[in-house]
Design an enzyme around this catalytic site. Sequence first.
Site, PDB file in Angstrom:
ATOM      1  N   TYR A  20       0.800  -1.211   0.000  1.00  0.00           N
ATOM      2  CA  TYR A  20       0.000   0.000   0.000  1.00  0.00           C
ATOM      3  C   TYR A  20       0.844   1.277   0.000  1.00  0.00           C
ATOM      4  O   TYR A  20       0.718   2.107   0.902  1.00  0.00           O
ATOM      5  CB  TYR A  20      -0.973  -0.004   1.204  1.00  0.00           C
ATOM      6  CG  TYR A  20      -2.078  -1.029   1.050  1.00  0.00           C
ATOM      7  CD1 TYR A  20      -3.276  -0.704   0.393  1.00  0.00           C
ATOM      8  CD2 TYR A  20      -1.931  -2.329   1.527  1.00  0.00           C
ATOM      9  CE1 TYR A  20      -4.284  -1.634   0.236  1.00  0.00           C
ATOM     10  CE2 TYR A  20      -2.929  -3.266   1.360  1.00  0.00           C
ATOM     11  CZ  TYR A  20      -4.099  -2.925   0.718  1.00  0.00           C
ATOM     12  OH  TYR A  20      -5.097  -3.853   0.558  1.00  0.00           O
ATOM     13  N   TYR A 148     -11.391  -7.094   7.446  1.00  0.00           N
ATOM     14  CA  TYR A 148     -10.273  -7.229   6.510  1.00  0.00           C
ATOM     15  C   TYR A 148      -9.996  -8.712   6.289  1.00  0.00           C
ATOM     16  O   TYR A 148      -9.822  -9.464   7.249  1.00  0.00           O
ATOM     17  CB  TYR A 148      -8.999  -6.536   7.025  1.00  0.00           C
ATOM     18  CG  TYR A 148      -7.846  -6.725   6.067  1.00  0.00           C
ATOM     19  CD1 TYR A 148      -7.789  -5.987   4.884  1.00  0.00           C
ATOM     20  CD2 TYR A 148      -6.882  -7.695   6.286  1.00  0.00           C
ATOM     21  CE1 TYR A 148      -6.767  -6.202   3.959  1.00  0.00           C
ATOM     22  CE2 TYR A 148      -5.856  -7.910   5.368  1.00  0.00           C
ATOM     23  CZ  TYR A 148      -5.813  -7.160   4.207  1.00  0.00           C
ATOM     24  OH  TYR A 148      -4.817  -7.384   3.287  1.00  0.00           O
ATOM     25  N   ASP A 249     -12.365 -16.194  10.054  1.00  0.00           N
ATOM     26  CA  ASP A 249     -11.034 -15.826   9.563  1.00  0.00           C
ATOM     27  C   ASP A 249     -10.158 -15.510  10.775  1.00  0.00           C
ATOM     28  O   ASP A 249     -10.194 -14.405  11.310  1.00  0.00           O
ATOM     29  CB  ASP A 249     -11.149 -14.624   8.617  1.00  0.00           C
ATOM     30  CG  ASP A 249      -9.788 -14.155   8.105  1.00  0.00           C
ATOM     31  OD1 ASP A 249      -8.762 -14.651   8.607  1.00  0.00           O
ATOM     32  OD2 ASP A 249      -9.768 -13.282   7.208  1.00  0.00           O
ATOM     33  N   LYS A 278      -0.632 -16.222   9.000  1.00  0.00           N
ATOM     34  CA  LYS A 278       0.265 -15.372   9.792  1.00  0.00           C
ATOM     35  C   LYS A 278       1.179 -16.106  10.770  1.00  0.00           C
ATOM     36  O   LYS A 278       2.267 -16.508  10.383  1.00  0.00           O
ATOM     37  CB  LYS A 278      -0.547 -14.267  10.471  1.00  0.00           C
ATOM     38  CG  LYS A 278      -1.035 -13.257   9.430  1.00  0.00           C
ATOM     39  CD  LYS A 278      -1.448 -11.924  10.000  1.00  0.00           C
ATOM     40  CE  LYS A 278      -1.518 -10.860   8.932  1.00  0.00           C
ATOM     41  NZ  LYS A 278      -2.852 -10.553   8.454  1.00  0.00           N
TER      42      LYS A 278
END
Length: 433
Positions: A20, A148, A249, A278
């Site tokens: 980003y 997200y 999630d 992760k």
Amino acid sequence: MVKNYTDILSYDQEHLWHPYTSMTNPLPSYVVEDAEGVYLQLASGERIIDGMSSWWSVVHGYNHPVLNTAMKAQIDKFSHVMFGGLTHSPAVELAEKLINLTPEGLNKVFLADSGSVAVEVAIKMAIQYQHSKNKPSKNKLLTIKNGYHGDTFAAMSVCDPVNGMHQLFSGFITENYFADAPKIGFDETWHESELDSLKNQLADNHQHIAALILEPIVQGAGGMRFYNPEFLAGCRELCDQYDVLLIADEIATGFGRSGKLFACEHANISPDILCLGKALTGGYLTLAATLCTDTVANTISEGEAGVFMHGPTFMGNPLACAAANASLELLIENNWQSQVSDIESQLKAELLPLISSKNVENVRVLGAIGVIEAKYPVNMAVIQKRFVELGVWVRPFGKLIYIMPPFVISPDELYKLTTAMAKIVDCDDVFNK
Ligand SMILES: *Cc1c(COP(=O)(O)O)cnc(C)c1O
């Protein structure tokens, strides 16, 4: 030719995309030369304490001897082999560990390459499941705002529409259903009306909805908010009522970060599909997993395709599986529960008082996550430089200055992080007021 660090930086700014960022107005980066434990050694000379665990993942710290040894041993056997028609013990061992550790009922494991891919896999599973049940019109998703779920297109389609700039991709990105994000905090008094928006979406649109996807308890990159476990319990009930699958999630929350091994445990629920990533490999390599129930797996397998339609080249990478197996063992050996609860107590003692700062709107702590919500958005270039000068790595976004340190951090090291945060929030020049 070996470049010195100023050459590395200028080539980087000229040619490399970072997450980003702009290519014409890039923010400065810092060159890492070495990393050990909770410390990052910068080429510019500073040795700084990592407050971010490289985005939730490096829970045991950098350059860990146990993880290094496990990976070196696997390298000396084989680093990769295709997963079509072949299998290996690192993958089988990992599947067994994940099935044992995760909430009840999740017995089938799909190994994916990254968090976003694990979400894509979960979404495909939900759609194939409904198709196999002869409900092909149940092919959209329901989610909550401020979520997200990753950067690939299907994952994007369930990220917050404003933060994710859906209008930019309209026509390409699938339109899904969004309910209001829960507002009642983790410890706050529960009201049943919190579920109204979700109930209305389900009542009106359930015949088009394959699954509800959300981040359990902690909404991460969409705002670092901790919501009430009753909300999650309510979601489970509503999904059952409307024949909608529940996809949890836990890519950010999984493996102890929220104070439970999996955040679903705060509400005592099992999802139908679970996404992990992760911290799975202790932050050593990219690896993710999507688990599902026997019912979901068997229904898919008996549908029109007869198979689940996904199979990445690097599926079940043995080196990544070896890192994950060692990391999961370390988690248990290190007693993650006491590591996380010690961090939580210290974060509460040292961060919660910052609510009295004139620039602070809210402070919240859950497990090994500490969040300061400022009244103003930060000036990234200024605040990042200031944190490095204070000897810590903290990477804010928007109004959020937050940390999720490695579980192995010592009280003194954590104190350095929280004092740096306390100093920063009183500086007016780090904010865009
Ligand atoms: C980071 C994250 C993802 C995406 O994972 P990647 O490995 O970056 O693709 C998805 N969901 C949640 C909740 C995450 O925090």
